[in-house]
Design a protein around this motif. Structure first.
Motif, short mmCIF file in Angstrom:
data_model
loop_
_atom_site.label_atom_id
_atom_site.label_comp_id
_atom_site.label_asym_id
_atom_site.label_seq_id
_atom_site.Cartn_x
_atom_site.Cartn_y
_atom_site.Cartn_z
N GLY A 164 0.79 -1.22 0.00
CA GLY A 164 0.00 0.00 0.00
C GLY A 164 0.82 1.26 0.00
O GLY A 164 0.28 2.36 -0.16
N LYS A 165 2.14 1.16 0.17
CA LYS A 165 3.00 2.34 0.15
C LYS A 165 3.75 2.40 -1.18
O LYS A 165 4.31 1.40 -1.64
CB LYS A 165 4.00 2.30 1.31
N SER A 166 3.77 3.58 -1.79
CA SER A 166 4.44 3.74 -3.08
C SER A 166 5.95 3.58 -2.92
O SER A 166 6.56 4.18 -2.02
CB SER A 166 4.13 5.13 -3.66
N ARG A 167 6.53 2.76 -3.78
CA ARG A 167 7.97 2.55 -3.77
C ARG A 167 8.62 3.12 -5.02
O ARG A 167 9.79 2.87 -5.29
CB ARG A 167 8.30 1.05 -3.64
N GLY A 168 7.85 3.85 -5.83
CA GLY A 168 8.38 4.41 -7.06
C GLY A 168 8.20 3.47 -8.24
O GLY A 168 7.59 2.40 -8.13
N THR A 169 8.74 3.86 -9.38
CA THR A 169 8.63 3.06 -10.60
C THR A 169 10.00 2.81 -11.20
O THR A 169 10.96 3.56 -10.96
CB THR A 169 7.75 3.75 -11.66
N LEU A 170 10.09 1.75 -11.99
CA LEU A 170 11.33 1.36 -12.66
C LEU A 170 11.04 1.24 -14.15
O LEU A 170 10.07 0.59 -14.55
CB LEU A 170 11.81 0.02 -12.11
N THR A 171 11.86 1.88 -14.98
CA THR A 171 11.70 1.82 -16.43
C THR A 171 12.82 1.00 -17.04
O THR A 171 14.01 1.25 -16.78
CB THR A 171 11.68 3.22 -17.06
N LEU A 172 12.45 0.00 -17.85
CA LEU A 172 13.38 -0.88 -18.54
C LEU A 172 13.27 -0.57 -20.03
O LEU A 172 12.17 -0.57 -20.59
CB LEU A 172 13.07 -2.35 -18.30
N THR A 173 14.39 -0.32 -20.69
CA THR A 173 14.39 -0.01 -22.12
C THR A 173 15.48 -0.82 -22.81
O THR A 173 16.60 -0.91 -22.33
CB THR A 173 14.65 1.49 -22.35
N LEU A 174 15.12 -1.39 -23.97
CA LEU A 174 16.05 -2.21 -24.73
C LEU A 174 16.71 -1.41 -25.85
O LEU A 174 16.15 -0.46 -26.37
CB LEU A 174 15.34 -3.41 -25.35
N ASP A 175 17.91 -1.83 -26.22
CA ASP A 175 18.61 -1.30 -27.38
C ASP A 175 19.34 -2.46 -28.05
O ASP A 175 19.86 -3.35 -27.37
CB ASP A 175 19.61 -0.22 -26.96
N VAL A 176 19.37 -2.45 -29.38
CA VAL A 176 20.10 -3.47 -30.13
C VAL A 176 21.53 -2.97 -30.36
O VAL A 176 21.74 -1.83 -30.80
CB VAL A 176 19.42 -3.78 -31.47
N ILE A 177 22.51 -3.79 -30.04
CA ILE A 177 23.92 -3.40 -30.14
C ILE A 177 24.55 -4.05 -31.36
O ILE A 177 24.41 -5.25 -31.60
CB ILE A 177 24.69 -3.83 -28.88
N THR A 178 25.25 -3.23 -32.15
CA THR A 178 26.04 -3.71 -33.27
C THR A 178 27.51 -3.69 -32.87
O THR A 178 28.00 -2.67 -32.37
CB THR A 178 25.84 -2.81 -34.51
N LYS A 179 28.20 -4.80 -33.06
CA LYS A 179 29.62 -4.86 -32.70
C LYS A 179 30.46 -4.61 -33.96
O LYS A 179 30.50 -5.46 -34.85
CB LYS A 179 29.96 -6.21 -32.07
N PRO A 180 31.11 -3.45 -34.04
CA PRO A 180 31.90 -3.15 -35.23
C PRO A 180 33.11 -4.08 -35.35
O PRO A 180 33.68 -4.50 -34.35
CB PRO A 180 32.35 -1.69 -35.02
N ASP A 181 33.46 -4.40 -36.57
CA ASP A 181 34.61 -5.26 -36.84
C ASP A 181 35.49 -4.56 -37.87
O ASP A 181 35.09 -4.42 -39.02
CB ASP A 181 34.14 -6.62 -37.36
N PRO A 182 36.69 -4.08 -37.47
CA PRO A 182 37.31 -4.23 -36.15
C PRO A 182 36.69 -3.27 -35.12
O PRO A 182 35.99 -2.33 -35.50
CB PRO A 182 38.77 -3.87 -36.42
N PRO A 183 36.95 -3.52 -33.83
CA PRO A 183 36.41 -2.64 -32.78
C PRO A 183 36.90 -1.20 -32.95
O PRO A 183 38.00 -0.95 -33.45
CB PRO A 183 36.94 -3.26 -31.49
N VAL A 184 36.05 -0.26 -32.54
CA VAL A 184 36.37 1.17 -32.62
C VAL A 184 36.29 1.77 -31.22
O VAL A 184 35.31 1.56 -30.51
CB VAL A 184 35.41 1.91 -33.57
N GLN A 185 37.33 2.51 -30.84
CA GLN A 185 37.39 3.16 -29.54
C GLN A 185 37.25 4.67 -29.74
O GLN A 185 37.83 5.25 -30.66
CB GLN A 185 38.70 2.84 -28.83
N ILE A 186 36.46 5.31 -28.86
CA ILE A 186 36.19 6.75 -28.96
C ILE A 186 36.68 7.45 -27.70
O ILE A 186 36.40 6.99 -26.58
CB ILE A 186 34.69 7.03 -29.15
N GLY A 187 37.41 8.56 -27.87
CA GLY A 187 37.85 9.36 -26.74
C GLY A 187 37.44 10.81 -26.90
O GLY A 187 37.54 11.36 -28.01
#
Length: 319
Positions: A164-187
């Motif tokens: 009976g007491k509100s504990r808040g809400t949780l949002t779950l969101t999906l994303d599709v990940i593409t793995k680049p070949d070769p890997p790329v690093q960003i700074g």
């Protein structure tokens, strides 16, 4: 000086109950992102310090929950957006009663995989969750997320001991990940000369676009106090920064850190890796601030280093 066009909104996942979406979700790594809202305040002199623990359980008769991991703790925040994300497990070979992989029956089993997320208020420096303050938990199955609009669901957090007491809400969101070949690093290294943060405590948050007007944080800097804050350069793999897609937009947000770690939005610059590859020193970026709105030139590239597998930029934000 050169300029960049404003990156176009990018929608990596569209809500279409079709075989095309199901096939993509099954064939590629799928990332789970978490945020919460309206959490109860568990602390007396400050706000809650929330973190989340994620578990998965196949529907094939296997008993017990397997821990996928724990998010970082966000201090003094009742509406946290966690940078830590989780790749959903999609293989249950050897699980009791599991059909052979790559069959319709196996895919249907994956859709019924259960997720459980528990949210806690950090209380002690220990791995023992029983020593932390339990806020609430929520459960769903993959199918709920795969079928939802924008592949995002918001669930009520519940604590059986506080019905009976509100504990808040949780949002779950999906994303599709593409793995680049070769890997790329960003700074990226950011210096802020915006007067609003001069000699004031400030921080930088980097966020990836999930779909139009929906962003998820992927990096959060430490807070610093300087006349012209120069934040430590951060490095991320391309799949963390922009889901492995160079055309995907990201933004670098500047915040003024207030008392009790409250955050006041100062502004952000908007970019994508594909456009930044052609940047040169002096290139102006799209910058948004509460006072001026979106403008060209509030952020400027000052140094560039680009190779096929590693890219880095220094950017000055003047507001």
């Amino acid at each position: 000086m050169a300029t960049l066009e404003e990156p176009k909104p990018f929608a990596p996942l569209r809500s279409m109950p079709s075989r095309v979406v199901d096939t993509r979700l099954l064939a590629n790594p799928v990332e789970l992102n978490l945020s919460a809202n309206s959490l109860p305040n568990m602390d007396f002199l400050s706000k809650s310090d929330p973190f989340a623990v994620v578990y998965a359980r196949p529907s094939s008769g296997a008993s017990g929950w397997a821990k996928l991991g724990i998010t970082e703790t966000i201090w003094d925040d009742l509406n946290p957006k966690w940078c830590t994300s989780f790749i959903l497990p999609k293989e249950f070979d050897g699980a009791r009663g599991a059909p052979p992989p790559d069959t319709p029956e196996y895919n249907a089993l994956i859709f019924q995989t259960a997720l459980r997320i528990e949210v806690y208020d950090w209380d002690k420096d220990t791995d023992n969750l029983a020593s932390q303050d339990f806020i609430g938990s929520a459960e769903c199955v993959y199918q709920d997320l795969f079928d939802a609009s924008g592949h995002s669901v918001t669930l009520e957090l519940k604590d059986p001991k506080k019905r009976g007491k509100s504990r808040g809400t949780l949002t779950l969101t999906l994303d599709v990940i593409t793995k680049p070949d070769p890997p790329v690093q960003i700074g990226i290294e950011v210096t802020v000369t915006e007067p609003a943060v001069s000699n004031k405590k400030s921080a930088v948050i980097v966020s990836r676009m999930l779909r139009k007007n929906v962003w998820t944080p992927v990096y959060r800097s430490e807070s610093i106090k300087e006349r012209a804050p120069k934040f430590k350069a951060f490095e991320l793999p391309l799949e963390a920064l922009s889901a492995g897609e160079e055309e995907r937009s990201f933004r670098v947000e500047v915040y003024k850190v207030k008392r009790n770690n409250g955050m006041e939005h100062v502004g952000f610059f908007l970019a994508n890796v594909a456009a930044l590859r052609s940047a040169t020193p002096g290139t102006k970026l799209q910058y948004w601030s509460p006072n001026s709105g979106l403008q060209l030139g509030g952020a400027t590239v000052t140094e560039v280093y680009v190779t096929p597998t590693y890219c880095s930029w220094r950017v000055t934000i003047s507001g």
